[in-house]
Design an enzyme around this catalytic site. Structure first.
Site, PDB file in Angstrom:
ATOM      1  N   CYS A  56       0.815  -1.201   0.000  1.00 22.95           N
ATOM      2  CA  CYS A  56       0.000   0.000   0.000  1.00 22.95           C
ATOM      3  C   CYS A  56       0.862   1.270   0.000  1.00 22.95           C
ATOM      4  CB  CYS A  56      -0.983  -0.045   1.166  1.00 22.95           C
ATOM      5  SG  CYS A  56      -2.451   0.936   0.825  1.00 22.95           S
TER       6      CYS A  56
ATOM      7  N   GLU B 212      -1.208  13.317  -0.994  1.00 22.72           N
ATOM      8  CA  GLU B 212      -1.526  13.167   0.433  1.00 22.72           C
ATOM      9  C   GLU B 212      -0.589  14.048   1.268  1.00 22.72           C
ATOM     10  OE1 GLU B 212      -1.479   9.069   1.783  1.00 22.72           O
ATOM     11  OE2 GLU B 212      -1.645   9.637   3.898  1.00 22.72           O
TER      12      GLU B 212
ATOM     13  N   HIS C 136      -3.488  -5.048   0.376  1.00 25.97           N
ATOM     14  CA  HIS C 136      -2.900  -5.632   1.592  1.00 25.97           C
ATOM     15  C   HIS C 136      -2.969  -7.160   1.529  1.00 25.97           C
ATOM     16  CE1 HIS C 136      -2.439  -1.889   3.885  1.00 25.97           C
ATOM     17  NE2 HIS C 136      -3.495  -1.489   3.203  1.00 25.97           N
TER      18      HIS C 136
ATOM     19  N   GLU D  88      -1.402  -9.255   3.114  1.00 30.35           N
ATOM     20  CA  GLU D  88      -1.220  -9.868   4.433  1.00 30.35           C
ATOM     21  C   GLU D  88      -2.521 -10.380   5.035  1.00 30.35           C
ATOM     22  OE1 GLU D  88      -0.680  -6.661   3.689  1.00 30.35           O
ATOM     23  OE2 GLU D  88      -1.305  -5.293   5.285  1.00 30.35           O
TER      24      GLU D  88
HETATM   25  N1  GLN Z   1      -2.042   6.657   2.830  1.00 29.07           N
HETATM   26  C1  GLN Z   1      -2.179   5.938   1.615  1.00 29.07           C
HETATM   27  C2  GLN Z   1      -3.554   6.097   1.011  1.00 29.07           C
HETATM   28  O1  GLN Z   1      -4.476   6.498   1.669  1.00 29.07           O
HETATM   29  C3  GLN Z   1      -1.864   4.472   1.814  1.00 29.07           C
HETATM   30  C4  GLN Z   1      -2.840   3.781   2.700  1.00 29.07           C
HETATM   31  C5  GLN Z   1      -2.328   2.469   3.258  1.00 29.07           C
HETATM   32  O2  GLN Z   1      -1.136   2.213   3.267  1.00 29.07           O
HETATM   33  N2  GLN Z   1      -3.220   1.661   3.770  1.00 29.07           N
HETATM   34  O3  GLN Z   1      -3.754   5.829  -0.151  1.00 29.07           O
END
Ligand code: GLN
Length: 516
Positions: free
Chosen positions: A359, A383, A488, A490
């Site tokens: 991510c 971001e 993710h 995981e």
């Molecule tokens: N902050 C990033 C986003 O919102 C990654 C989010 C994350 O790693 N779960 O896209």
């Protein structure tokens, strides 16, 4: 219970007023576990999935916030038919309704409901009231387990049962008699203390179950089974065991206990410290996924937490990363430590250390590549820098509305989505199939405006969501293992079925180690 042939489901009740765990800081409450359906739940649901293999859904997770929200909604809709709506019984009734709905959804024969928090705190009272009411309605079908901690104060050196006696009393005051006490502690419960617990907590003989600290959480079912916990519980629930089969689990635990060759994996991120303690619970599923893959390769995982802010203070610190067989950057949010993460990824890329980015770890890998391979020094995610001239990671279109209206709860791109793996890529060869599904939790995304330039510069876009034309996986050729995923993985790793991406990563780490 599952190994005795029953269909089992799990429910976690959390006492907080939050609707879900999505808005809680991970250092406060551990990882936010994401379900296929997009729930953002307590990390315990991850353990439920890893132990039972059952996918947890919104119904498996109850919070005080959800309960009150629903009761108030129904009141506003006149669904109480003009009655006054009261904390008791209307709140416990809603809790019971939700527990039954979860059981029904999975057609479960046994539903294991875990209450968070602790007996005696105010916020748990309405849940205990729900439990008492359920027992009253269907006495033979409900059994209570008090999980209690038995400390061994170092200056005394003796295991103390008093706090547990007190907890049992407090439970009695709420109208609940525990059928079992599970005695957590640094050591096993001995006979005199088991007898004392039976006497003072009003238990049948043998119903104080010892649950000492063990090396691996996966050993716990075996420890419980040595004490015939499942037989005792089934008897209490008036159920006849259908089978007994913990064999596969037993040999798995036997295998992982005897591994000696270590693999050293560095996890670079920021959610580690809380006060004077390091809290690995913030990344529990990532840790478990690395372990599952290492064990499958016959290796003993050794994870080291590295605070990315250290690299920001001193760039020379980066060289410590050369000591590791693999580097992993998990998910994350916000500014803190991000430059250190990007520097660490650059180091892994240049020094050819196996890298897996999850991510934020994928997004930061794209930023690092754009900065150093395309020379866009200002490349960033919006971001962090909303006015960067090179927003290689940008906010997703539909997320702009949520952010502008400060509608943060449950509005990220959440849950399981399709991804297509491109042929001839590492992603395809690891997954061994073109169509996969993975779970997501993010607001920002690879900016398609920069696809061509990044591709030309050598970045391989190896996984795509075709419905929305989104880049989900990136990787590099000419590197032992360099992959970033927008999702993710995981969350889908299981002890007996490690995730293919983690397996690939661990195999590459193993190769690196052997070469050296
Ligand atoms: N902050 C990033 C986003 O919102 C990654 C989010 C994350 O790693 N779960 O896209």
């Amino acid at each position: 219970m599952q190994s005795r042939g029953f269909r089992v489901t799990n429910v976690k009740c959390d006492m907080y007023v939050n609707i879900d765990a999505g808005t809680i800081r991970p250092t406060e409450h551990g990882e936010v576990f994401v379900g296929e359906d997009g729930i953002e739940a307590d990390q315990d649901l991850g353990n439920y999935e890893r132990f039972t293999g059952n996918a947890m859904k919104a119904e498996n997770y109850i919070t005080t916030g959800q309960v009150y929200q629903e009761v108030i909604r129904r009141e506003r809709n006149l669904e109480y038919g003009g009655e006054d709506v009261e904390v008791v019984p209307d709140i416990p009734n809603e809790i019971i309704k939700r527990i039954r709905a979860a059981a029904k959804l999975d057609n479960a024969e046994i539903t294991i409901v875990e209450f968070g928090g602790t007996v005696g705190e105010y916020q748990v009272l309405l849940f205990l009231e729900a439990a008492r009411m359920m027992k009253r309605e269907t006495s033979a079908d409900v059994a209570f387990v008090l999980v209690s901690y038995l400390p061994i104060p170092s200056h005394i050196g003796e295991m103390k049962t008093k706090p547990t006696q007190y907890a049992s009393r407090t439970l009695n005051e709420a109208g609940i008699q525990a059928d079992f006490v599970v005695a957590r502690g640094p050591q096993a419960l001995d006979q005199p203390r088991a007898d004392r617990l039976a006497t003072f907590c009003n238990l049948d003989k043998g119903f104080a179950i010892s649950a000492p600290d063990v090396d691996s959480i996966y050993e716990v079912p075996l420890v419980l089974e040595q004490q015939q916990f499942s037989d005792k519980m089934l008897k209490r629930l008036h159920l006849k065991p259908k089978k007994k089969n913990l064999q596969e689990w037993k040999s798995f635990v036997g295998k992982i206990k005897n591994l000696d060759k270590e693999l050293n994996i560095a996890v670079v991120g920021k959610y580690f410290g809380t006060g004077n303690f390091v809290l690995s619970d913030s990344y529990i599923s990532v840790i478990e996924a690395v372990k599952h893959a290492c064990w499958a390769q016959g290796k003993k995982p050794k994870l080291t937490w590295i605070n990315s802010e250290d690299f920001e203070k001193n760039k020379n610190e980066l060289s410590c990363l050369s000591l590791y067989d693999g580097i992993l950057v998990p998910g994350g949010f916000g500014q803190r430590g991000v430059e250190g993460i990007i520097a660490a990824i650059g180091y892994a890329r240049r020094k050819k250390i196996p890298y897996l980015g999850l991510c934020y770890g994928m997004q930061c890998a794209v930023i690092e590549y754009a900065r150093h391979e395309l020379g866009w020094k200002d490349a960033h995610t919006t971001e962090i820098n909303p006015s960067t001239p090179h927003p290689v990671i940008d906010v997703m279109h539909d997320q702009k509305v949520s952010i502008a209206s400060k509608n943060y709860g449950g509005t990220m791109r959440l849950g399981s989505f399709d991804c297509f793996t491109e042929s001839g890529t590492r992603a395809r060869s690891l997954y061994k199939k073109a169509d996969i599904k993975e779970r997501h939790r993010h607001r920002y995304e690879f900016n398609n405006k920069y696809r061509q330039e990044l591709k030309k510069a050598g970045l391989v876009l190896s996984g795509l969501n075709k419905d929305r034309d989104l880049v989900e996986i990136i990787e590099l050729k000419n590197h032992p293992f360099f992959m970033g995923v927008q999702f993710h993985p995981e969350f889908q790793s299981r002890p007996l079925q490690p995730h293919p991406l983690f397996l690939g990563f661990v195999k590459a780490a193993q190769n690196k180690k052997e070469k050296h």
